[in-house]
Design a protein around this motif. Structure first.
Motif, mmCIF file in Angstrom:
data_model
loop_
_atom_site.group_PDB
_atom_site.id
_atom_site.type_symbol
_atom_site.label_atom_id
_atom_site.label_comp_id
_atom_site.label_asym_id
_atom_site.label_seq_id
_atom_site.Cartn_x
_atom_site.Cartn_y
_atom_site.Cartn_z
ATOM 1 N N MET A 100 0.835 -1.204 0.000
ATOM 2 C CA MET A 100 0.000 0.000 0.000
ATOM 3 C C MET A 100 0.871 1.256 0.000
ATOM 4 S SD MET A 100 -2.864 -1.381 2.668
ATOM 5 C CE MET A 100 -3.410 0.236 3.204
ATOM 6 N N GLN B 79 -4.812 -12.257 7.232
ATOM 7 C CA GLN B 79 -4.246 -11.172 6.440
ATOM 8 C C GLN B 79 -4.425 -11.425 4.944
ATOM 9 O OE1 GLN B 79 -3.291 -8.299 7.399
ATOM 10 N NE2 GLN B 79 -3.040 -8.554 9.586
ATOM 11 N N SER C 84 -7.490 -9.024 4.514
ATOM 12 C CA SER C 84 -6.797 -7.796 4.122
ATOM 13 C C SER C 84 -6.486 -7.829 2.620
ATOM 14 C CB SER C 84 -5.507 -7.615 4.937
ATOM 15 O OG SER C 84 -5.789 -7.500 6.321
ATOM 16 N N MET D 125 -13.378 -3.709 -1.290
ATOM 17 C CA MET D 125 -14.090 -3.167 -0.123
ATOM 18 C C MET D 125 -13.953 -1.656 -0.010
ATOM 19 S SD MET D 125 -13.705 -4.525 3.751
ATOM 20 C CE MET D 125 -12.075 -3.923 4.162
ATOM 21 N N PHE D 126 -12.815 -1.135 -0.413
ATOM 22 C CA PHE D 126 -12.615 0.310 -0.321
ATOM 23 C C PHE D 126 -12.955 1.001 -1.649
ATOM 24 C CE2 PHE D 126 -9.630 -1.119 3.177
ATOM 25 C CZ PHE D 126 -10.464 -0.693 4.208
ATOM 26 N N GLY D 127 -13.786 0.333 -2.435
ATOM 27 C CA GLY D 127 -14.326 0.969 -3.638
ATOM 28 C C GLY D 127 -13.298 1.181 -4.730
ATOM 29 N N GLN E 80 -10.150 2.067 -4.473
ATOM 30 C CA GLN E 80 -9.235 3.208 -4.274
ATOM 31 C C GLN E 80 -7.768 2.818 -4.381
ATOM 32 O OE1 GLN E 80 -10.317 6.231 -1.227
ATOM 33 N NE2 GLN E 80 -11.892 4.795 -0.636
ATOM 34 N N TRP E 81 -7.463 1.595 -3.999
ATOM 35 C CA TRP E 81 -6.077 1.134 -4.159
ATOM 36 C C TRP E 81 -6.072 -0.388 -4.255
ATOM 37 C CZ3 TRP E 81 -7.823 2.731 0.708
ATOM 38 C CH2 TRP E 81 -7.720 1.802 1.756
ATOM 39 N N LEU F 110 -4.311 4.689 9.823
ATOM 40 C CA LEU F 110 -5.113 3.462 9.798
ATOM 41 C C LEU F 110 -5.845 3.362 11.132
ATOM 42 C CD1 LEU F 110 -2.002 2.407 8.553
ATOM 43 C CD2 LEU F 110 -3.615 0.693 7.762
ATOM 44 N N CYS G 169 -16.825 4.588 -0.232
ATOM 45 C CA CYS G 169 -16.339 3.338 -0.857
ATOM 46 C C CYS G 169 -17.434 2.729 -1.736
ATOM 47 C CB CYS G 169 -15.882 2.351 0.216
ATOM 48 S SG CYS G 169 -14.501 2.952 1.200
ATOM 49 N N GLY H 121 -18.022 -1.004 1.501
ATOM 50 C CA GLY H 121 -17.374 -1.227 2.790
ATOM 51 C C GLY H 121 -18.289 -1.047 3.985
ATOM 52 N N HIS I 119 -15.705 0.239 7.343
ATOM 53 C CA HIS I 119 -14.632 0.253 6.339
ATOM 54 C C HIS I 119 -14.639 1.542 5.533
ATOM 55 C CE1 HIS I 119 -15.868 -4.092 6.869
ATOM 56 N NE2 HIS I 119 -14.628 -4.093 7.312
ATOM 57 N N LEU I 120 -14.611 2.663 6.228
ATOM 58 C CA LEU I 120 -14.448 3.930 5.521
ATOM 59 C C LEU I 120 -12.979 4.067 5.136
ATOM 60 C CD1 LEU I 120 -16.460 6.328 7.897
ATOM 61 C CD2 LEU I 120 -17.322 5.066 5.917
ATOM 62 N N ALA I 121 -12.720 4.740 4.019
ATOM 63 C CA ALA I 121 -11.329 4.990 3.626
ATOM 64 C C ALA I 121 -11.313 6.097 2.591
ATOM 65 C CB ALA I 121 -10.680 3.734 3.039
ATOM 66 N N ASP I 122 -10.206 6.780 2.525
ATOM 67 C CA ASP I 122 -10.054 7.872 1.565
ATOM 68 C C ASP I 122 -8.563 7.978 1.237
ATOM 69 O OD1 ASP I 122 -10.200 10.141 0.042
ATOM 70 O OD2 ASP I 122 -11.273 11.346 1.539
ATOM 71 N N ALA I 123 -8.169 7.240 0.213
ATOM 72 C CA ALA I 123 -6.739 7.129 -0.099
ATOM 73 C C ALA I 123 -6.121 8.489 -0.415
ATOM 74 C CB ALA I 123 -6.524 6.168 -1.269
ATOM 75 N N PHE J 28 -6.030 8.301 4.338
ATOM 76 C CA PHE J 28 -6.759 7.551 5.377
ATOM 77 C C PHE J 28 -7.043 6.165 4.805
ATOM 78 C CE2 PHE J 28 -11.148 6.616 7.178
ATOM 79 C CZ PHE J 28 -10.622 5.888 8.225
ATOM 80 N N TRP J 29 -6.325 5.186 5.326
ATOM 81 C CA TRP J 29 -6.283 3.853 4.718
ATOM 82 C C TRP J 29 -7.204 2.864 5.410
ATOM 83 C CZ3 TRP J 29 -3.792 3.900 0.185
ATOM 84 C CH2 TRP J 29 -2.860 4.913 -0.045
ATOM 85 N N GLY J 30 -8.264 3.370 5.996
ATOM 86 C CA GLY J 30 -9.302 2.448 6.431
ATOM 87 C C GLY J 30 -9.403 2.283 7.898
ATOM 88 N N GLY J 31 -10.470 2.103 8.234
ATOM 89 C CA GLY J 31 -11.357 1.312 8.927
ATOM 90 C C GLY J 31 -11.020 -0.188 8.691
ATOM 91 N N HIS J 32 -10.528 -0.848 9.761
ATOM 92 C CA HIS J 32 -10.216 -2.282 9.680
ATOM 93 C C HIS J 32 -10.965 -3.018 10.775
ATOM 94 C CE1 HIS J 32 -7.109 -1.709 6.624
ATOM 95 N NE2 HIS J 32 -7.022 -0.518 7.185
ATOM 96 N N HIS K 136 -4.699 -4.348 11.330
ATOM 97 C CA HIS K 136 -4.023 -3.228 10.666
ATOM 98 C C HIS K 136 -2.756 -2.797 11.409
ATOM 99 C CE1 HIS K 136 -6.665 -1.785 13.735
ATOM 100 N NE2 HIS K 136 -6.037 -0.636 13.758
#
Lengths: 324, 367
Positions: A72, A93, A97, A104-106, A108-109, B87, B118, B122, B126-130, B134-138, B144
């Motif tokens: 990442m 993991q 993961s 899951m994160f839409g 984004q990466w 994270l 997402c 998610g 599992h919110l995230a905003d690369a 901000f690499w997530g909610g795990h 994480h």
């Protein structure tokens, strides 16, 4: 072309890609001074240094989690898990993961990660002699590769490292010393998701992968010689995504199919493959699909017991003869 | 005799804001303080509306509210650079809002809509905003922790001067992955701040039931990691601790452990009947509510007036009402897109075969 062992082919792919791409790092247990449990990474720390060939604590979940984070952060980690049995410690993991983040994160990466691990046996006892490729292959988001030959080991590993998705790359301990011709061209990939017809035939299709490819090829020779049966042998090479079209096309000509693996009969990789193929190829089949697999028994230590339980060419020959 | 373990173990909670020097602590400006207050209020109102939407079945699954803990995310994230990596665990709305993620997109994610941050894949955990790092909610407890260490390794390797903030709860410290992650971070001297939100409960397990020590910072000692404890109900205390920690990491001295002593005012999730703690304990902690407490500080230091604080609250309320309206009116994800994004590089053997066939057998020229 050069003749290389499977071990040298894997090492060659790692080395070539590390030379080509500074972002590629290796991490794993005893992969530096020791050279790796199966000596695959021997010499690499001397060439690339400890920042790129990282000796890790014995912490499989931590290794894969760390590698996910490194991916990442912009690197291209190749994490070695000493055997697939130890990969169980890292399942969370891998499954929760690595396999999930892109979706899951839409989107984004992505997680450009390779987990190299090893199946196999050899009087190692029940905890060290298992095959779990079916578990990994059941997880959307993972790609699962299981090469049988040195050329494929090299080409598929190159493709795996360059792929933006997590790839589970399963080697086989009994293949490391096998030899084969490997193209000299630097960086030549074998595409993920493409099976190979390794031997053409008309009467029956043998689907196999990893060590079972060698068993299937041997069985095909025996059947040709002793029974006059012509076997087509397919090497899946990638277990997810699975190349059904190559199998369907073959069965369309041969009308008979044996699925050959070292996985347990119940819930193993071959079980879902068989289910899908009977759906796709039902009209082409002249006989129920046969399956060669491990009996539902933990593989014991004793040589005498191990010998009768490990599936091999004889079981394949028997399965074909039962169908005729 | 107080039953509150926190009273026993810290003993040195600042009793009066008058004790604070006139000059703002930690080099903070008045504007930064107003911003932190604003963020805490935003989170509080966001969570209230999320709870309401959950009660109306507009939000499904699990919903974990950050109410009571706002000072931790806000103070910590304010003390980091804007591009430092974050994270967090599944109680993650606070991190998203503290980092400045789009409020409407966060609410829409809870509602499962395509406009969600997402795209509804998610959900709350599992919110995230690369693009905001901000690499997530795990949502697998502790998972994480090594991921944060790995990101920190990438920063070190690529010679980026960035630090990772990795948030988790006291419950995570009982998991093996916590120890694996701390071990590697310390072994390789990585720029990661581990921030343990000690809210006294691992879901329904009390601290005494889940850990042999009540101070989580003790667990960093075995990894030779410097550690501090801060008052997680005081945004300034958190800010100061994380500022110190981030400086330590950024200067190449390796990881740092911050334990924030905090408390969630609501249950673990919306389904929690809270049988494991008594109402008196909750009441006592509510008296330490970080928002009015920091509001008092702002007024006493003439940074904001009472009217200005009231206005911040009103504006946050209006913003969240609008976010709920946006989420409610947003489209559902199109079912035909369900399979989108399973892979960054989808490989379709069927299509590959067709392409091969076409290549081998080009279409005949038109006659």
């Amino acid at each position: 072309m050069a003749e290389l062992t499977y071990r040298e082919a894997v090492r060659g792919a790692l080395r070539e890609e590390m030379l080509r791409d500074q972002r590629v790092i290796l991490m794993g247990e005893s992969i530096t001074g020791y050279g790796g449990s199966y000596a695959v990474t021997k010499g690499l720390v001397e060439e690339f240094g400890p920042k790129r060939v990282m000796e890790t604590p014995i912490a499989e979940a931590g290794i894969v989690g760390f590698a996910v984070g490194a991916a990442m952060g912009g690197l291209r980690p190749v994490a070695e898990l000493m055997t697939v049995n130890f990969a169980l410690l890292a399942l969370d993991q891998i499954v929760n993961s690595a396999a999930k983040f892109h979706y899951m994160f839409g989107g984004q990466w992505s997680v450009p990660l390779v987990v190299r691990t090893v199946s196999g046996f050899g009087q190692l006892g029940p905890t060290h002699s298992q095959t779990f490729e079916g578990w990994f292959a059941s997880v959307p988001g993972l790609k699962v590769v299981m090469p049988a030959t040195p050329a494929d080991a090299k080409g598929l590993l190159l493709a795996a490292i360059r792929d933006p998705d997590p790839v589970i790359f399963i080697e086989h301990s009994l293949l490391y010393s096998t030899k084969g011709q490997v193209p000299d061209d630097d960086g030549l990939e074998v595409p993920i998701g493409r099976a190979a017809v390794v031997r053409e035939g008309d009467d029956i299709t043998l689907v196999s992968y990893s060590r079972m490819l060698l068993q299937a090829l041997h069985a095909a020779e025996v059947l040709e010689r002793e029974d006059g049966v012509s076997c087509e042998v397919i090497d899946l090479r990638t277990l997810r995504p699975l190349d059904y079209p190559t199998m369907v096309r073959s069965v369309g000509r041969t009308h008979r199919l044996v699925v050959c693996g070292e996985d347990w009969r119940t819930g193993g990789f071959g079980a879902s493959l068989l289910s899908e193929l009977q759906d796709r190829s039902f009209d082409d089949l002249d006989a129920p699909i046969a399956r060669v697999a491990m009996r539902d028994i933990p593989l014991p230590y004793s040589r005498r017991l191990e010998q009768v339980l490990i599936p091999g060419s004889q079981q394949i020959v028997d399965a074909v003869r039962r169908m005729s | 005799m107080p039953t509150n373990p926190k009273t026993n173990r810290t003993g040195s909670r600042p009793t009066s804001r008058r004790a604070v020097a006139r000059q703002l602590p930690h080099g903070l400006t008045a504007q930064q303080c107003r911003e932190m207050y604003h963020k805490m209020v935003q989170i509080r109102h966001f969570e209230d509306h999320a709870a309401e939407a959950y009660a109306q079945a507009k939000v499904g699954g699990f919903l974990h509210l950050y109410i009571g803990e706002e000072a931790v995310a806000v103070g910590a994230i304010a003390a980091a650079r804007e591009d430092d990596h974050i994270l967090g665990h599944y109680r993650d709305h606070g991190y998203a809002l503290a980092r400045g993620c789009d409020v409407q997109a966060c609410m829409a994610e809870l509602f499962g809509r395509e406009t969600g941050i997402c795209h509804g894949r998610g959900g709350s955990m599992h919110l995230a905003d690369a693009k905001r790092h901000f690499w997530g909610g795990h949502a697998i407890v502790g998972s994480h922790i090594p991921i944060g260490a790995g990101m920190a390794y990438a920063m070190q390797y690529l010679e980026e001067p960035l630090v990772v903030l990795d948030f988790f709860g006291d419950g995570a410290t009982g998991n093996g992955i916590f120890h694996e992650g701390l071990n590697m971070a310390a072994l390789w001297n990585l720029p990661v701040v581990f921030i343990c939100e000690n809210n006294l409960y691992g879901m329904g397990a009390t601290l005494a039931e889940e850990s042999p020590v009540s101070d989580m910072m003790i667990k960093a000692e075995g990894y030779t990691m410097p550690a501090v404890q801060c008052d997680g109900m005081d945004v300034l205390s958190v800010y100061g601790a994380v500022q110190q920690a981030a400086e330590h990491c950024r200067s190449g001295k390796g990881p740092f452990f911050v334990e924030a002593l905090t408390y969630r005012f609501r249950g673990h999730s919306m389904a929690d009947p809270e049988l494991y703690r008594d109402k008196e304990e909750v009441r006592r902690w509510r008296e330490l509510d970080p928002i009015p407490r920091f509001g008092d500080f702002l007024v006493q230091h003439r940074i904001s007036s009472q009217q200005e604080l009231a206005q911040v609250n009103e504006e946050a309320e209006a913003e969240m009402l609008e976010a709920v309206r946006f989420a409610d009116a947003s489209p559902w994800p199109d079912p035909s897109t369900a399979a989108r994004g399973v892979y960054a590089n989808p490989i379709d053997p069927e299509a590959a075969q067709e392409a091969l066939t076409l290549a081998a057998d080009p279409a005949p020229a038109a006659s």
